[in-house]
Scaffold this motif. Sequence first.
Motif, PDB file in Angstrom:
ATOM      1  N   PRO A 109       5.380  18.654   6.937  1.00  0.00           N
ATOM      2  CA  PRO A 109       4.199  19.248   6.269  1.00  0.00           C
ATOM      3  C   PRO A 109       4.296  20.605   6.922  1.00  0.00           C
ATOM      4  O   PRO A 109       4.311  20.743   8.242  1.00  0.00           O
ATOM      5  CB  PRO A 109       3.149  18.146   6.306  1.00  0.00           C
ATOM      6  CG  PRO A 109       3.801  16.945   7.110  1.00  0.00           C
ATOM      7  CD  PRO A 109       5.066  17.446   7.708  1.00  0.00           C
ATOM      8  N   PRO A 110       3.496  21.446   6.424  1.00  0.00           N
ATOM      9  CA  PRO A 110       3.028  22.706   7.112  1.00  0.00           C
ATOM     10  C   PRO A 110       1.961  22.694   7.962  1.00  0.00           C
ATOM     11  O   PRO A 110       1.352  21.680   7.876  1.00  0.00           O
ATOM     12  CB  PRO A 110       2.434  23.446   5.603  1.00  0.00           C
ATOM     13  CG  PRO A 110       2.229  22.634   4.679  1.00  0.00           C
ATOM     14  CD  PRO A 110       2.983  21.286   4.890  1.00  0.00           C
ATOM     15  N   GLY A 111       2.214  23.543   9.061  1.00  0.00           N
ATOM     16  CA  GLY A 111       1.138  23.359  10.022  1.00  0.00           C
ATOM     17  C   GLY A 111       1.530  22.383  11.127  1.00  0.00           C
ATOM     18  O   GLY A 111       0.371  22.482  11.939  1.00  0.00           O
ATOM     19  N   VAL A 112       2.278  21.817  11.131  1.00  0.00           N
ATOM     20  CA  VAL A 112       2.705  20.966  12.210  1.00  0.00           C
ATOM     21  C   VAL A 112       3.635  21.658  13.306  1.00  0.00           C
ATOM     22  O   VAL A 112       4.630  21.881  12.849  1.00  0.00           O
ATOM     23  CB  VAL A 112       3.300  19.582  11.675  1.00  0.00           C
ATOM     24  CG1 VAL A 112       3.874  18.554  12.763  1.00  0.00           C
ATOM     25  CG2 VAL A 112       2.206  18.849  10.438  1.00  0.00           C
ATOM     26  N   ALA A 113       3.211  21.340  14.302  1.00  0.00           N
ATOM     27  CA  ALA A 113       4.028  21.885  15.517  1.00  0.00           C
ATOM     28  C   ALA A 113       5.058  20.535  15.837  1.00  0.00           C
ATOM     29  O   ALA A 113       5.166  19.574  15.716  1.00  0.00           O
ATOM     30  CB  ALA A 113       3.582  22.187  16.761  1.00  0.00           C
ATOM     31  N   VAL A 114       6.331  21.370  16.348  1.00  0.00           N
ATOM     32  CA  VAL A 114       7.641  20.109  16.465  1.00  0.00           C
ATOM     33  C   VAL A 114       8.249  20.717  18.187  1.00  0.00           C
ATOM     34  O   VAL A 114       8.429  21.854  18.343  1.00  0.00           O
ATOM     35  CB  VAL A 114       8.667  20.526  15.547  1.00  0.00           C
ATOM     36  CG1 VAL A 114       9.691  19.801  15.887  1.00  0.00           C
ATOM     37  CG2 VAL A 114       7.900  20.045  14.079  1.00  0.00           C
ATOM     38  N   ASN A 127      13.056  26.712   7.076  1.00  0.00           N
ATOM     39  CA  ASN A 127      11.865  26.775   6.146  1.00  0.00           C
ATOM     40  C   ASN A 127      10.937  26.166   6.514  1.00  0.00           C
ATOM     41  O   ASN A 127      10.223  25.495   5.715  1.00  0.00           O
ATOM     42  CB  ASN A 127      12.450  26.323   4.666  1.00  0.00           C
ATOM     43  CG  ASN A 127      13.630  26.745   3.990  1.00  0.00           C
ATOM     44  OD1 ASN A 127      13.682  28.047   4.168  1.00  0.00           O
ATOM     45  ND2 ASN A 127      14.575  25.942   3.753  1.00  0.00           N
ATOM     46  N   VAL A 128      10.323  26.174   7.729  1.00  0.00           N
ATOM     47  CA  VAL A 128       8.978  25.739   8.128  1.00  0.00           C
ATOM     48  C   VAL A 128       8.246  26.840   8.880  1.00  0.00           C
ATOM     49  O   VAL A 128       8.462  27.957   9.158  1.00  0.00           O
ATOM     50  CB  VAL A 128       9.152  24.583   9.231  1.00  0.00           C
ATOM     51  CG1 VAL A 128      10.002  23.564   8.814  1.00  0.00           C
ATOM     52  CG2 VAL A 128      10.060  25.367  10.627  1.00  0.00           C
ATOM     53  N   SER A 129       6.999  26.747   9.351  1.00  0.00           N
ATOM     54  CA  SER A 129       5.954  27.568   9.453  1.00  0.00           C
ATOM     55  C   SER A 129       5.277  27.065  10.998  1.00  0.00           C
ATOM     56  O   SER A 129       4.340  28.036  11.350  1.00  0.00           O
ATOM     57  CB  SER A 129       4.984  27.973   8.664  1.00  0.00           C
ATOM     58  OG  SER A 129       4.187  26.678   8.211  1.00  0.00           O
ATOM     59  N   GLY A 130       5.394  25.986  11.453  1.00  0.00           N
ATOM     60  CA  GLY A 130       4.828  25.511  12.532  1.00  0.00           C
ATOM     61  C   GLY A 130       5.262  26.059  13.818  1.00  0.00           C
ATOM     62  O   GLY A 130       6.566  26.453  13.944  1.00  0.00           O
ATOM     63  N   ASP A 131       4.749  25.748  15.068  1.00  0.00           N
ATOM     64  CA  ASP A 131       5.116  26.275  16.515  1.00  0.00           C
ATOM     65  C   ASP A 131       6.272  25.349  16.680  1.00  0.00           C
ATOM     66  O   ASP A 131       6.262  24.068  16.537  1.00  0.00           O
ATOM     67  CB  ASP A 131       4.014  26.243  17.259  1.00  0.00           C
ATOM     68  CG  ASP A 131       3.211  27.105  16.954  1.00  0.00           C
ATOM     69  OD1 ASP A 131       3.280  28.217  16.177  1.00  0.00           O
ATOM     70  OD2 ASP A 131       1.972  27.077  17.705  1.00  0.00           O
ATOM     71  N   LEU A 132       7.539  25.799  17.314  1.00  0.00           N
ATOM     72  CA  LEU A 132       8.933  25.154  17.758  1.00  0.00           C
ATOM     73  C   LEU A 132       8.874  25.194  19.000  1.00  0.00           C
ATOM     74  O   LEU A 132       8.863  26.378  19.691  1.00  0.00           O
ATOM     75  CB  LEU A 132       9.873  25.632  16.809  1.00  0.00           C
ATOM     76  CG  LEU A 132       9.738  25.856  15.279  1.00  0.00           C
ATOM     77  CD1 LEU A 132      10.615  26.432  14.612  1.00  0.00           C
ATOM     78  CD2 LEU A 132       9.525  24.158  14.777  1.00  0.00           C
ATOM     79  N   THR A 133       9.196  24.013  19.700  1.00  0.00           N
ATOM     80  CA  THR A 133       9.682  24.191  21.244  1.00  0.00           C
ATOM     81  C   THR A 133      10.911  23.092  21.047  1.00  0.00           C
ATOM     82  O   THR A 133      10.965  21.907  20.945  1.00  0.00           O
ATOM     83  CB  THR A 133       8.694  23.332  22.068  1.00  0.00           C
ATOM     84  OG1 THR A 133       7.481  24.103  21.811  1.00  0.00           O
ATOM     85  CG2 THR A 133       9.324  23.482  23.380  1.00  0.00           C
ATOM     86  N   LEU A 134      12.060  23.812  21.232  1.00  0.00           N
ATOM     87  CA  LEU A 134      13.358  23.215  20.925  1.00  0.00           C
ATOM     88  C   LEU A 134      14.075  23.460  22.437  1.00  0.00           C
ATOM     89  O   LEU A 134      14.242  24.417  22.878  1.00  0.00           O
ATOM     90  CB  LEU A 134      14.201  23.866  19.757  1.00  0.00           C
ATOM     91  CG  LEU A 134      13.452  24.194  18.694  1.00  0.00           C
ATOM     92  CD1 LEU A 134      14.269  24.815  17.600  1.00  0.00           C
ATOM     93  CD2 LEU A 134      13.031  22.625  18.025  1.00  0.00           C
ATOM     94  N   SER A 135      14.613  22.212  22.857  1.00  0.00           N
ATOM     95  CA  SER A 135      15.626  22.269  23.860  1.00  0.00           C
ATOM     96  C   SER A 135      16.934  21.548  23.730  1.00  0.00           C
ATOM     97  O   SER A 135      16.780  20.246  23.303  1.00  0.00           O
ATOM     98  CB  SER A 135      14.767  21.591  24.972  1.00  0.00           C
ATOM     99  OG  SER A 135      15.521  21.276  26.282  1.00  0.00           O
ATOM    100  N   SER A 136      17.746  22.026  24.230  1.00  0.00           N
ATOM    101  CA  SER A 136      19.254  21.287  23.780  1.00  0.00           C
ATOM    102  C   SER A 136      19.880  21.603  25.113  1.00  0.00           C
ATOM    103  O   SER A 136      20.357  22.795  25.378  1.00  0.00           O
ATOM    104  CB  SER A 136      20.010  21.735  22.478  1.00  0.00           C
ATOM    105  OG  SER A 136      21.199  21.238  22.519  1.00  0.00           O
ATOM    106  N   ASP A 137      20.824  20.729  25.531  1.00  0.00           N
ATOM    107  CA  ASP A 137      21.958  21.152  26.687  1.00  0.00           C
ATOM    108  C   ASP A 137      22.951  21.796  26.253  1.00  0.00           C
ATOM    109  O   ASP A 137      23.241  22.845  26.561  1.00  0.00           O
ATOM    110  CB  ASP A 137      22.080  19.487  27.327  1.00  0.00           C
ATOM    111  CG  ASP A 137      21.166  19.052  28.110  1.00  0.00           C
ATOM    112  OD1 ASP A 137      20.325  19.730  28.405  1.00  0.00           O
ATOM    113  OD2 ASP A 137      21.180  17.917  28.364  1.00  0.00           O
ATOM    114  N   THR A 138      23.725  21.099  25.181  1.00  0.00           N
ATOM    115  CA  THR A 138      24.880  21.732  24.806  1.00  0.00           C
ATOM    116  C   THR A 138      25.269  21.909  23.288  1.00  0.00           C
ATOM    117  O   THR A 138      25.725  22.377  22.555  1.00  0.00           O
ATOM    118  CB  THR A 138      26.221  20.987  25.271  1.00  0.00           C
ATOM    119  OG1 THR A 138      26.067  19.451  24.457  1.00  0.00           O
ATOM    120  CG2 THR A 138      26.384  20.832  26.744  1.00  0.00           C
ATOM    121  N   GLY A 139      24.202  21.142  22.584  1.00  0.00           N
ATOM    122  CA  GLY A 139      24.284  21.378  21.023  1.00  0.00           C
ATOM    123  C   GLY A 139      23.667  22.616  20.320  1.00  0.00           C
ATOM    124  O   GLY A 139      22.717  22.968  20.964  1.00  0.00           O
TER     125      GLY A 139
END
Lengths: 287, 207
Positions: A109-114, A127-139
């Motif tokens: 849903p809109p406004g949810v951070a991930v 197609n999202v608008s929330g804050d994103l913190t993404l961490s991936s070793d090799t993917g």
Amino acid sequence: MLRKLPSSVILSATLMLGAAHLCAQSTKQGKFNIARGGILNVFDNAGSITVHAATGQQLIVSSTPHSPKVEVDSSSTPDGRRVEIRAHALPQQKPNNDEAKVDIDIGLPPGVAVTINAATAPITVENVSGDLTLSSDTGQVTLRNVTNSHVLVKGIAAPISLTNMTGGFVDITSNSGAVQLANVSGNKVSVNTASGNISFQGDCSGGGNYVMITHNGAIDVFLPQTASVDLTARSITGSVENDFPLQAKTHTSFVPDAGRSFAGTSNSGSSSVELQSFSGRIRVKKQ
Amino acid sequence: MNCQQFQEVLPHIIETGGSADEEAHLQSCTACSDLVRDLKYIAEQAKLLLPMRDPGPRVWTNIEQSLQREGLIREGRMSRQGHTLTITQTQKKSWTPLGSVLAALAVITLAVVVINYHPRAIVTAHNSPATSSITADDQTLISQISQQQPEVRQAYEDGLKEANAYISDAQKAVDNDPNDDAARQHLQAAYHQKAMLYDMATSRSLP
């Protein structure tokens, strides 16, 4: 051996194996009420993780384990401020690389951070608008059509690709994975790699600060003629090349060194672009 | 027991822990206790050099020249075979406590040479992750990752080498010109790289 068994036994065994495979591949779906401004935490080492906009106001999580040796736990706080999705191996089970995979699909849903933590799992967010913190070793990490978000991406050898992003802040740290930015703009766009190549294509609009720094990766920047930038490029031991029409600056904070650094502006110079390498090649080209 | 007597049996003390007299001297003498501590540290660090690619001929030449300058060996006394220091048959016959000290000094010199090249970490190559090394802490981290998620171990090991090489290069640039803003930014970025690796390794999910 098989010849000695009745055909009905073989058929039954085949059906059971097929059923087990289907069971392992079966998709489970969960729906969660999550508050606007809440956060979703996802932990999935292998498989794939896809995040896209939900049609409604509920968070919808579909998970598909690749074997019965893994499962997905989900939990949410009573106030709906936090939902956690965690894929893990079952106790006493030691799944191999394929068996450990869990594919997770999230309707957000809109406004949810991930926040997503992955090892080898590719992460796709669009197609999202929330804050994103993404961490991936090799993917592979792929972001498309994200607006007005704080985006923090960390990768070891993960290729990182961002396309069509506006507003917000972007902060990428990649060790050896290549970073590709296309039509990405924001108040602050920062990329730091050790050996990963950096490619930027766009107009650097919005009057933001764009900083790209690498040890020995290459930096390639492609700007349209209309780009309004105040650009500096410096390499300690590498080379710099410029094929973009810039007006030389009369004053810089460093002494320009032909082949190692240059600085200039185009149009009104509304955005600041700073390119730095230790030994990697820097190249600025007209798009 | 005085310092000279103590240092004559130093290799034996390091190996066995020494007698009560030697232990008493060690407790009372700051110089000797510092020397023992340094030697133990170097011995630990030297272990880390074992899995590394052999140092280049320049390193061995520097060791040889350093020992010659210090008068510890005469020209041509130390032989080199491939990239491995060897001791001739004649030298083996005279393998005395003094010889042990010389061997220890060779290790010390090697460590000093390597550390002088790369003061922040035991890193051996310029812009070449394949020949960069990793610290003891890095080794511990890699071991933990190997247990939890062996398929990404190589990525972390390579990443740590990259980060260490970056730190080493940036540190040298800052040392050359402490007022160089670009060099300082690179050093900051290099440490940021290493911090990220540790952060990601320690915040990973259960397997």
